[in-house]
Design a protein around this motif. Structure first.
Motif, short mmCIF file in Angstrom:
data_model
loop_
_atom_site.label_atom_id
_atom_site.label_comp_id
_atom_site.label_asym_id
_atom_site.label_seq_id
_atom_site.Cartn_x
_atom_site.Cartn_y
_atom_site.Cartn_z
N GLU A 65 82.00 48.29 3.46
CA GLU A 65 82.82 49.23 4.23
C GLU A 65 82.43 49.34 5.70
O GLU A 65 83.22 49.82 6.51
CB GLU A 65 82.75 50.62 3.57
N LEU A 66 81.20 48.96 6.04
CA LEU A 66 80.73 49.16 7.41
C LEU A 66 80.27 47.87 8.08
O LEU A 66 79.62 47.90 9.12
CB LEU A 66 79.56 50.17 7.40
N GLN A 67 80.65 46.75 7.51
CA GLN A 67 80.25 45.45 8.05
C GLN A 67 81.45 44.52 8.05
O GLN A 67 82.23 44.48 7.12
CB GLN A 67 79.12 44.86 7.21
N THR B 121 79.61 48.74 11.70
CA THR B 121 80.23 49.96 12.21
C THR B 121 79.28 51.12 11.86
O THR B 121 78.61 51.09 10.84
CB THR B 121 81.61 50.17 11.60
N HIS B 122 79.23 52.11 12.72
CA HIS B 122 78.23 53.18 12.58
C HIS B 122 78.59 54.21 11.52
O HIS B 122 77.73 54.61 10.73
CB HIS B 122 78.07 53.88 13.93
N ARG B 123 79.85 54.64 11.47
CA ARG B 123 80.21 55.80 10.64
C ARG B 123 81.39 55.50 9.71
O ARG B 123 82.35 54.85 10.10
CB ARG B 123 80.55 56.97 11.55
N TRP B 124 81.30 56.01 8.48
CA TRP B 124 82.40 55.95 7.52
C TRP B 124 82.62 57.34 6.98
O TRP B 124 81.66 58.06 6.68
CB TRP B 124 82.05 55.00 6.37
N ARG B 125 83.90 57.72 6.87
CA ARG B 125 84.24 58.98 6.22
C ARG B 125 85.68 58.92 5.75
O ARG B 125 86.56 58.51 6.50
CB ARG B 125 84.04 60.19 7.15
N GLU B 126 85.88 59.34 4.50
CA GLU B 126 87.22 59.41 3.91
C GLU B 126 87.99 58.10 4.09
O GLU B 126 89.15 58.07 4.48
CB GLU B 126 88.00 60.59 4.51
N GLY C 90 78.67 49.70 15.74
CA GLY C 90 77.28 49.83 15.34
C GLY C 90 76.33 49.77 16.53
O GLY C 90 76.55 49.04 17.49
N GLN C 91 75.26 50.55 16.45
CA GLN C 91 74.26 50.58 17.51
C GLN C 91 72.94 50.02 16.97
O GLN C 91 72.83 49.68 15.79
CB GLN C 91 74.12 52.02 18.02
N LEU C 92 71.95 49.89 17.82
CA LEU C 92 70.72 49.23 17.44
C LEU C 92 70.12 49.82 16.17
O LEU C 92 69.66 49.09 15.29
CB LEU C 92 69.70 49.32 18.59
N THR C 93 70.12 51.16 16.07
CA THR C 93 69.52 51.78 14.89
C THR C 93 70.26 51.38 13.61
O THR C 93 69.64 51.25 12.56
CB THR C 93 69.49 53.31 15.02
N GLY D 211 62.82 43.82 24.96
CA GLY D 211 63.25 44.98 24.19
C GLY D 211 64.73 44.91 23.90
O GLY D 211 65.43 43.94 24.25
N PHE D 212 65.24 45.96 23.24
CA PHE D 212 66.62 45.99 22.81
C PHE D 212 67.30 47.28 23.28
O PHE D 212 66.72 48.36 23.20
CB PHE D 212 66.69 45.91 21.28
N TYR D 213 68.51 47.12 23.77
CA TYR D 213 69.32 48.27 24.16
C TYR D 213 69.84 48.98 22.91
O TYR D 213 69.98 48.38 21.84
CB TYR D 213 70.51 47.83 25.01
N LEU D 214 70.18 50.25 23.06
CA LEU D 214 70.76 51.01 21.95
C LEU D 214 72.17 50.53 21.63
O LEU D 214 72.60 50.56 20.48
CB LEU D 214 70.76 52.51 22.28
N THR D 215 72.90 50.07 22.67
CA THR D 215 74.29 49.66 22.47
C THR D 215 74.43 48.15 22.65
O THR D 215 73.66 47.51 23.38
CB THR D 215 75.21 50.38 23.47
#
Length: 674
Positions: free
Chosen positions: A439-441, A447-452, A459-462, A505-509
């Motif tokens: 659902e998020l790939q 993708t960062h967020r899933w709902r309903e 998606g961000q680095l985290t 290093g890596f950026y958050l975005t």
């Protein structure tokens, strides 16, 4: 009469939807809001919070639902709401601004900026009216509006300077100090609260990645700190004694009065610390604490589809903690005299309550259940109290599923399945990983967020780093080759989309994400470890599991990029320091060759797992593994029997076929690293 609505009504975030009926004309973050600000020549009033944030609720009820305050805000600004959990990139930038301007931070976060997104004012909670030296919203809004209209040049110049300072690269050392690990351990010993556990004074937060660092650095010297802290949390009011799970933090030194919200990441990280402590010391209370966390998460925080929800609110019926506290009269109605006596004794229940209200300092008549010793109530009593509590009005549950927080919980469950030899945890981890991948790939991008049923926010680095972490833990539990392939796929995306080619290093975005005023890059390990910290460890593990030395070089370059920052305050980077521990230990790399269905292979797997090796990587040679780990090509069974190949510091032992010999060899290697 239909409810008034604003632009947030079309969003999926529970936090944004909480404000969809405010008289404030809120917009979600996006082009429409900033275009309107330019057209109307107004600053943007940005409010950042999250669904389970207590003070966000206070400010909303006090100000954003107030018609007078809303009219002032609508007149002076274009108002934008952001869920910090949906957009950690936006939150990272403007929280840094707040800390630069005020030397503090927190949520709700309030920022006023130009239509070009450059900030010139920042703060946290703002009361409706001025009190106790804190300027109220009704006084602040006209001041800021006047400055925008009549001191424009000064405001714009200030915003530009602040933005430039935000974007300035950090200069300093590019080599990590040799004594970082020892200094951090010593600092922890100095700040450790020997009476109550934890570090420092109030408020006290769970410190799971610090505990893991301490265990890995010096298990025996760390033991008193680890035991005191985990035990105090498990017995305190910061732990839900009836339904299990960690509350966000303790407002006092004694772990008694919590901030009652429950976050998924706290459950995952605390469980990981408990598992690590159980591995190191073998004490059953650590295992029990982790299992109780999982009972809570699998019962209350798991979506039918398999992913994990984000959080539960501190408030119910508008009162923080109401769902969790008990009066003596309530307990008397539910329990017989013997049960009541036991609950009163063990949980320190008092007729006038066992804590004081923060503002009035008076006892409220309510009791936060907590223990001072190992004795606990029977399961029958706890179940009776739990059933009664279930009939209460529950706090809001934030049902968004976040890829990064799910990665942490997948890691915790997968590790528990392996260490506790309990398949239910491994199965839950696999189900969540399958959900995220489904659902998020898409084509290797998260993708960062899933709902309903709806996935949103790139998606961000985290998201990538935490999911790789989860997949690597899951692989070492399941030995499913596709799980390792997925971790490598996500790692390829991180290297392609997030790496800073100039400074390391890596950026958050990602490099194709929405452009913001700066591209954030951090290694600070706060309540959540940083994406950079976790990704350094991912790279080190993947380098050893695949033989791709370029991963290790990228990890080293990342460490150098943040060396100056880490050298200054190493105790703020205890997740990052675990990667340094991994390197300095020399590490142990294990390849098991054999059919997993054979009892002899299973015996070798159990032998490897029984020898605690925090800085160890384990592969099971299955079809296809040679394509991503070519060095395993010549590793074969010995005289037809399953075998274990053990390597340390790039030197390999002869293969072992006897489980006892495997245990002895790994234990000897482990002794050489501590």
């Amino acid at each position: 009469m239909p409810k008034q609505t604003n632009q947030l009504i079309h969003e999926k975030s529970p936090y944004l939807l909480q404000h969809a009926h405010n008289p404030v004309d809120w917009f979600p973050w996006g082009d429409e809001a900033f275009r309107k600000a330019r057209e109307e020549d107004k600053p943007v009033f940005l409010s950042i919070g999250y669904a389970t944030c207590h003070w966000c609720h206070v400010m909303a009820h006090e100000s954003f639902e107030n018609p007078e305050a809303a009219a002032a805000l609508n007149e002076a600004f274009v108002c934008v709401k952001v869920d910090r959990e949906e957009r950690p990139d936006i939150d990272e930038i403007y929280m840094t601004v707040c800390q630069m301007l005020t030397r503090s931070g927190g949520w709700p976060l309030t920022v006023v900026m130009t239509p070009e997104k450059q900030p010139f004012f920042a703060g946290t909670y703002i009361p409706l009216e001025s009190r106790f030296g804190r300027t109220g919203l009704l006084e602040l809004v006209p001041r800021l509006s006047d400055a925008w209209k009549n001191q424009r040049e000064t405001v714009v110049k200030s915003a530009a300077e602040l933005t430039a300072a935000l974007a300035a690269p950090e200069e300093g050392a590019t080599v990590l100090d040799e004594d970082l690990l020892e200094r951090t351990f010593e600092d922890s010993e100095e700040t450790f609260d020997g009476q109550h556990g934890g570090f420092g004074s109030a408020p006290k937060f769970p410190s799971p990645h610090r505990l893991v660092f301490l265990i890995r650095q010096n298990p025996e010297a760390a033991r008193p700190m680890v035991d005191k802290t985990l035990t105090a949390m498990h017995r305190g009011g910061v732990w839900d004694q009836i339904g299990f799970g960690m509350h966000r933090y303790s407002t006092d030194r004694e772990w008694l009065v919590p901030h009652f919200e429950k976050m998924l990441y706290d459950q995952a990280l605390t469980a990981l610390a408990c598992i690590e402590a159980f591995e190191a010391y073998g004490d059953e209370p650590y295992r029990r604490m982790a299992e109780e966390i999982f009972e809570y998460v699998l019962r209350d925080m798991t979506a039918p589809e398999g992913g994990f929800y984000s959080a539960e609110d501190a408030d119910s019926e508008g009162i923080e903690g109401k769902f969790y506290v008990w009066s003596l009269d309530e307990l008397r109605e539910l329990l017989d005299s013997d049960e009541l006596a036991m609950v009163v004794k063990i949980f320190h229940v008092q007729a006038d309550g066992n804590f004081r209200d923060e503002s009035s300092r008076r006892k409220t008549g309510d009791n936060i259940l907590h223990r001072s010793g190992p004795e606990n109530v029977s399961e029958e009593i706890r179940s009776k109290l739990f059933a009664a509590r279930e009939k209460r009005i529950h706090p809001l549950k934030d049902t968004k599923v976040l890829a990064d927080w799910n990665g942490l919980m997948i890691a915790a469950l997968a590790k528990a399945g392996r260490v506790f030899d309990d398949p239910q945890y491994a199965e839950a981890a696999q189900r969540a990983a399958d959900f995220v991948w489904s659902e998020l790939q898409d084509n290797g991008r998260l993708t960062h967020r899933w709902r309903e049923g709806q996935a949103a926010v790139p998606g961000q680095l985290t998201d990538y780093a935490f999911m790789i972490f989860g997949l690597l833990e899951l692989y070492e539990t399941s030995f499913d080759f596709q799980t390792l392939e997925k971790a490598l796929t996500l790692n390829d995306a991180v290297l392609a989309q997030f790496r800073d080619p100039r400074s390391g290093g890596f950026y958050l975005t990602a490099d194709d994400a929405e452009p913001l005023i700066v591209r954030p890059k951090s290694i600070l390990d706060g309540a959540l470890p940083s994406g950079n910290s976790i990704q350094v460890m991912n790279l080190l593990k993947l380098a050893r599991m695949t033989g791709r030395i370029e991963f290790e070089k990228t990890a080293a370059r990342t460490a150098r990029a943040f060396a100056s920052t880490i050298n200054r305050i190493p105790s703020a980077f205890t997740q990052a320091l675990q990667a340094i521990q991994f390197v300095k230990s020399g590490g142990i790399d294990v390849v098991i060759v054999g059919d997993r269905g054979l009892p002899a292979t299973q015996a070798l797997i159990q032998a490897v797992r029984s020898a605690r090796q925090p800085n160890c990587t384990v592969l099971l040679k299955t079809p296809g593994l040679e394509t991503i780990a070519p060095f395993t090509a010549d590793m074969r069974p010995v005289n037809g029997a399953p075998a274990v190949y053990i390597c340390r510091s790039f030197a390999c032992e002869r293969p072992f076929t006897d489980p006892e010999a495997v245990r002895d060899a790994m234990s000897e290697m482990h002794q050489q690293t501590v």
